[in-house]
Design a protein around this motif. Structure first.
Motif, mmCIF file in Angstrom:
data_model
loop_
_atom_site.group_PDB
_atom_site.id
_atom_site.type_symbol
_atom_site.label_atom_id
_atom_site.label_comp_id
_atom_site.label_asym_id
_atom_site.label_seq_id
_atom_site.Cartn_x
_atom_site.Cartn_y
_atom_site.Cartn_z
ATOM 1 N N ASP A 229 -1.076 -10.197 -0.744
ATOM 2 C CA ASP A 229 -2.148 -9.218 -0.570
ATOM 3 C C ASP A 229 -2.388 -8.971 0.896
ATOM 4 O OD1 ASP A 229 -4.725 -10.367 0.696
ATOM 5 O OD2 ASP A 229 -4.530 -11.858 -0.639
ATOM 6 N N VAL A 230 -2.598 -7.850 1.284
ATOM 7 C CA VAL A 230 -2.791 -7.205 2.652
ATOM 8 C C VAL A 230 -3.586 -7.987 3.643
ATOM 9 C CG1 VAL A 230 -1.998 -4.854 1.753
ATOM 10 C CG2 VAL A 230 -4.541 -5.624 1.915
ATOM 11 N N GLY A 231 -4.589 -8.792 3.176
ATOM 12 C CA GLY A 231 -5.312 -9.453 3.975
ATOM 13 C C GLY A 231 -4.414 -10.696 4.527
ATOM 14 N N THR A 232 -4.089 -11.343 3.611
ATOM 15 C CA THR A 232 -3.287 -12.695 3.832
ATOM 16 C C THR A 232 -2.191 -12.279 4.485
ATOM 17 O OG1 THR A 232 -4.308 -13.495 1.677
ATOM 18 C CG2 THR A 232 -2.223 -14.667 2.928
ATOM 19 N N ARG A 233 -1.266 -10.957 4.188
ATOM 20 C CA ARG A 233 -0.382 -11.016 4.892
ATOM 21 C C ARG A 233 -0.435 -10.665 6.684
ATOM 22 N NH1 ARG A 233 2.672 -5.663 2.555
ATOM 23 N NH2 ARG A 233 2.752 -7.216 0.648
ATOM 24 N N HIS B 154 -7.018 12.720 0.266
ATOM 25 C CA HIS B 154 -5.752 12.076 1.177
ATOM 26 C C HIS B 154 -6.297 10.869 1.800
ATOM 27 C CE1 HIS B 154 -2.357 12.055 3.884
ATOM 28 N NE2 HIS B 154 -3.557 11.954 5.003
ATOM 29 N N LEU B 155 -5.585 9.807 1.132
ATOM 30 C CA LEU B 155 -5.936 8.460 1.565
ATOM 31 C C LEU B 155 -4.610 7.929 2.319
ATOM 32 C CD1 LEU B 155 -8.353 6.301 0.890
ATOM 33 C CD2 LEU B 155 -6.841 5.599 -1.060
ATOM 34 N N THR B 156 -4.979 7.311 3.468
ATOM 35 C CA THR B 156 -3.955 6.911 4.340
ATOM 36 C C THR B 156 -3.968 5.439 3.895
ATOM 37 O OG1 THR B 156 -5.432 6.443 6.125
ATOM 38 C CG2 THR B 156 -4.562 8.617 5.989
ATOM 39 N N GLU B 157 -2.542 4.706 4.498
ATOM 40 C CA GLU B 157 -2.389 3.210 4.388
ATOM 41 C C GLU B 157 -3.615 2.593 5.147
ATOM 42 O OE1 GLU B 157 1.388 1.461 4.650
ATOM 43 O OE2 GLU B 157 2.267 3.252 4.615
ATOM 44 N N GLU B 158 -3.921 3.019 6.252
ATOM 45 C CA GLU B 158 -5.039 2.419 6.969
ATOM 46 C C GLU B 158 -6.365 2.491 6.321
ATOM 47 O OE1 GLU B 158 -2.475 4.410 8.099
ATOM 48 O OE2 GLU B 158 -1.459 3.091 9.446
ATOM 49 N N LEU C 166 -10.319 -0.568 2.941
ATOM 50 C CA LEU C 166 -11.122 -0.649 1.567
ATOM 51 C C LEU C 166 -10.767 -1.979 0.929
ATOM 52 C CD1 LEU C 166 -10.561 3.138 0.351
ATOM 53 C CD2 LEU C 166 -12.632 1.943 0.814
ATOM 54 N N ILE C 167 -9.663 -2.143 1.090
ATOM 55 C CA ILE C 167 -9.281 -3.527 0.330
ATOM 56 C C ILE C 167 -9.785 -4.652 1.123
ATOM 57 C CG2 ILE C 167 -7.298 -5.052 0.074
ATOM 58 C CD1 ILE C 167 -5.340 -2.458 -0.461
ATOM 59 N N VAL C 168 -9.643 -4.893 2.380
ATOM 60 C CA VAL C 168 -10.100 -6.051 3.079
ATOM 61 C C VAL C 168 -11.509 -6.019 3.707
ATOM 62 C CG1 VAL C 168 -7.645 -6.788 3.787
ATOM 63 C CG2 VAL C 168 -9.082 -5.492 5.643
ATOM 64 N N GLY C 169 -11.956 -4.735 3.584
ATOM 65 C CA GLY C 169 -13.168 -4.640 4.392
ATOM 66 C C GLY C 169 -13.262 -4.290 5.901
ATOM 67 N N LYS C 170 -12.270 -4.444 6.295
ATOM 68 C CA LYS C 170 -12.221 -4.130 7.981
ATOM 69 C C LYS C 170 -11.048 -3.238 8.194
ATOM 70 C CE LYS C 170 -9.675 -8.311 8.828
ATOM 71 N NZ LYS C 170 -9.643 -9.612 9.974
ATOM 72 N N VAL C 171 -11.067 -2.639 9.484
ATOM 73 C CA VAL C 171 -10.023 -1.988 9.883
ATOM 74 C C VAL C 171 -8.625 -2.839 10.191
ATOM 75 C CG1 VAL C 171 -9.275 -0.311 11.784
ATOM 76 C CG2 VAL C 171 -11.386 -0.380 10.870
ATOM 77 N N THR D 289 1.033 -1.290 -0.017
ATOM 78 C CA THR D 289 0.139 0.111 0.057
ATOM 79 C C THR D 289 0.758 1.246 -0.063
ATOM 80 O OG1 THR D 289 -0.143 -0.251 2.374
ATOM 81 C CG2 THR D 289 -2.146 -1.017 0.994
ATOM 82 N N SER D 290 2.026 1.224 0.685
ATOM 83 C CA SER D 290 2.962 2.391 0.758
ATOM 84 C C SER D 290 3.250 2.815 -0.903
ATOM 85 C CB SER D 290 4.051 2.080 1.528
ATOM 86 O OG SER D 290 4.871 1.033 1.262
ATOM 87 N N GLU D 291 3.662 1.784 -1.564
ATOM 88 C CA GLU D 291 3.920 1.906 -2.798
ATOM 89 C C GLU D 291 2.934 2.429 -3.618
ATOM 90 O OE1 GLU D 291 7.341 -1.516 -2.756
ATOM 91 O OE2 GLU D 291 5.900 -1.664 -4.506
ATOM 92 N N VAL D 292 1.882 1.917 -3.530
ATOM 93 C CA VAL D 292 0.535 2.229 -4.271
ATOM 94 C C VAL D 292 0.288 3.750 -3.997
ATOM 95 C CG1 VAL D 292 -1.966 2.042 -4.556
ATOM 96 C CG2 VAL D 292 -0.375 -0.033 -4.586
ATOM 97 N N LEU D 293 0.591 4.313 -2.872
ATOM 98 C CA LEU D 293 0.150 5.806 -2.599
ATOM 99 C C LEU D 293 1.216 6.486 -2.915
ATOM 100 C CD1 LEU D 293 -1.435 5.249 1.010
ATOM 101 C CD2 LEU D 293 -2.742 5.646 -1.050
#
Length: 518
Positions: free
Chosen positions: A451-455, A241-245, A250-255, A213-217
């Protein structure tokens, strides 16, 4: 601010396999000369959407417009003729080609039937110099490092722009799809790639696929988030302004949980025993590392961090038995390890997990057989133990337990492992070492391409393993990952340990969110 003109539109795209919709009436647009990131968990539909765009697979319904004209790429070659090319995550190199041959494959410079090799080499050198890629045009692809090989794939896509512009045949702004292009790159190479993307944006349009996500932003003009084959939203980063959190949610559907990295400094500290399980003493290997000495304690996650070529990865491979040191020795549970091979170290309780699935899995083998591989001695039938007859029921029983424990999806133990997503492949390799009751695990870029969820799931598993008393040696190019998971960190420079960071040091680094170079 980029132009709002739509170069490409994908409208109501649907794709289904066996009645299951992988893409469900998904629409997106791509502006000319922008960098747009497509993000989502494994299975969200990113790869399917990109394969449709580059002609690798057909779509069931919907339409694609390029410069307001409908297109339907028949295959990757047709897509390239339309100005659309893709750099695949798994790599598309042909090892027996030389660098200059690969860069101009299909676009060779000829005089009659003869290749103009000298000119091709000169042109290749120009492209490599422009992209700051240190490689000789005459070098065979098989002799390149993994990082340089990935940069070479990017260079080939860039070369199509050069060819089209010089020939005057370019009718549209080229679209280059980059699928996890930074997975095998060092920090310096990533920075170089991002700089090149910025420079090339005036001549091309990029679709950037990444789980980081840091690279994406950092690199994107816009971000499109997919989940379960549908578009969750599209965000213009010049206006929003979109933060990593927020992007993670948005990606995983939870905080993102508070334990995304590690709370082990408090929650798991009671499980950390100061008993040294693994001892590395004065380990040296010519041109790779020298005089490396450290201990790893029961229940500890030890991080090794350094730039590409620092020797950190080779140290891990030596502990795992993949490489053999020239000097020094390794002790496990107070006993010196004399034999050096992956299987022999596995018998000593040392396992190895890297981010390269190709190195570790047999893709045509079932999930069950891949998991049981290091534990085959336990899979022998009681009746046929003398002649080594495997008992499939024991294999399946072990696999079912591990698949459930690690939440492998799909949980079909007979499925070939090569058909799984990257994150689930990692879980299979991890299950292999858990089934073996491994108490020392060497982790080399364990979440690369995940992906971030599996990570998040893998991080939780690593913390659980440490909490159970296992030792983990984490070797990663992701600085935030090393800082976030480790109890201690050793900085590796030029093959030697240059600094050591303890509990309090790491706490301070975490407070600075990893914005400090080790």
């Amino acid at each position: 601010m980029q132009s709002s003109e739509h170069l490409l539109e994908m409208r109501e795209i649907t794709k289904a396999y066996a009645g299951f919709r992988v893409l469900d009436r998904l629409s997106l647009n791509l502006r000319r000369n922008e960098i747009m990131s497509i993000v989502g968990q494994n299975g969200a539909g990113k790869s399917t959407l990109m394969k449709i765009l580059c002609g690798a697979i057909p779509f069931d319904s919907g339409e694609i417009l390029l410069n307001n004209r409908p297109i339907r790429p028949k295959d990757p070659h047709h897509a390239e003729e339309l100005g659309i090319s893709m750099v695949y995550q798994e790599g598309g190199l042909i090892p027996d080609l030389r660098v200059y041959e690969y860069l101009f494959l299909g676009n060779e410079d000829r005089f009659g039937r003869s290749l103009q090799r000298k000119k091709m080499k000169e042109d290749a050198k120009g492209i490599l110099d422009y992209l700051h890629i240190a490689a000789d045009p005459d070098t065979y692809l098989r002799d390149l490092s993994a990082a340089t090989a990935k940069m070479m794939e990017v260079a080939r896509s860039f070369s199509t722009i050069e060819i089209a512009e010089k020939s005057g045949s370019q009718k549209t702004t080229p679209i280059i799809i980059l699928d996890e292009p930074t997975a095998a790159l060092s920090l310096e190479e990533k920075q170089s790639l991002f700089k090149r993307l910025e420079e090339m944006r005036s001549r091309a349009t990029f679709l950037f696929i990444s789980h980081v996500t840091s690279e994406v932003l950092r690199v994107s003009d816009r971000v499109c988030v997919l989940r379960d084959g549908k578009k969750v939203g599209s965000f213009d980063l010049h206006d929003t302004h979109l933060t990593e959190e927020a992007l993670h949610q948005l990606i995983v559907g939870k905080v993102r949980g508070e334990d995304y990295y590690s709370t082990k400094l408090s929650k798991f500290q009671e499980a950390v025993n100061k008993e040294a399980v693994l001892r590395v003493n004065n380990l040296s290997k010519e041109r790779l590392y020298q005089g490396v000495t450290f201990d790893v304690h029961k229940g500890e996650i030890l991080g090794l961090y350094g730039t590409l070529g620092s020797g950190k990865t080779e140290i891990g491979k030596t502990i795992a038995g993949i490489l053999k040191q020239d000097e020094g020795y390794i002790e496990k549970d107070g006993k010196r390890l004399e034999l050096s091979s992956l299987s022999e170290r596995a018998e000593s309780g040392i396992g190895y997990l890297s981010g390269s699935h190709e190195e570790q899995l047999f893709p045509l083998w079932s999930i069950s057989r891949n998991i049981s591989l290091p534990s085959l001695d336990r899979m022998l039938s009681t009746f046929f133990r003398v002649i080594g007859f495997l008992d499939p029921s024991k294999e399946d029983e072990l696999a079912k337990v591990m698949v459930k424990k690690l939440d492998v999806k799909p949980p079909d133990i007979g499925k070939p492992s090569g058909e799984l997503s990257g994150g689930n492949k990692q879980k299979i390799v991890l299950a292999r070492w858990l089934a073996k009751n491994t108490d020392v695990l060497i982790l080399v870029n364990p979440t690369a391409g995940v992906d971030v969820g599996t990570r998040e799931e893998l991080y939780e598993l690593f913390r659980e393993m440490a909490g159970e008393g296992r030792c983990l040696v984490l070797i990663s190019d992701d600085l935030d990952e090393v800082i976030g998971l480790s109890d201690r960190i050793l900085a590796i420079e030029y093959g030697r340990i240059s600094k050591s960071f303890g509990e309090e040091d790491i706490r301070k680094l975490r407070e600075k969110e990893g914005a400090v170079a080790l």
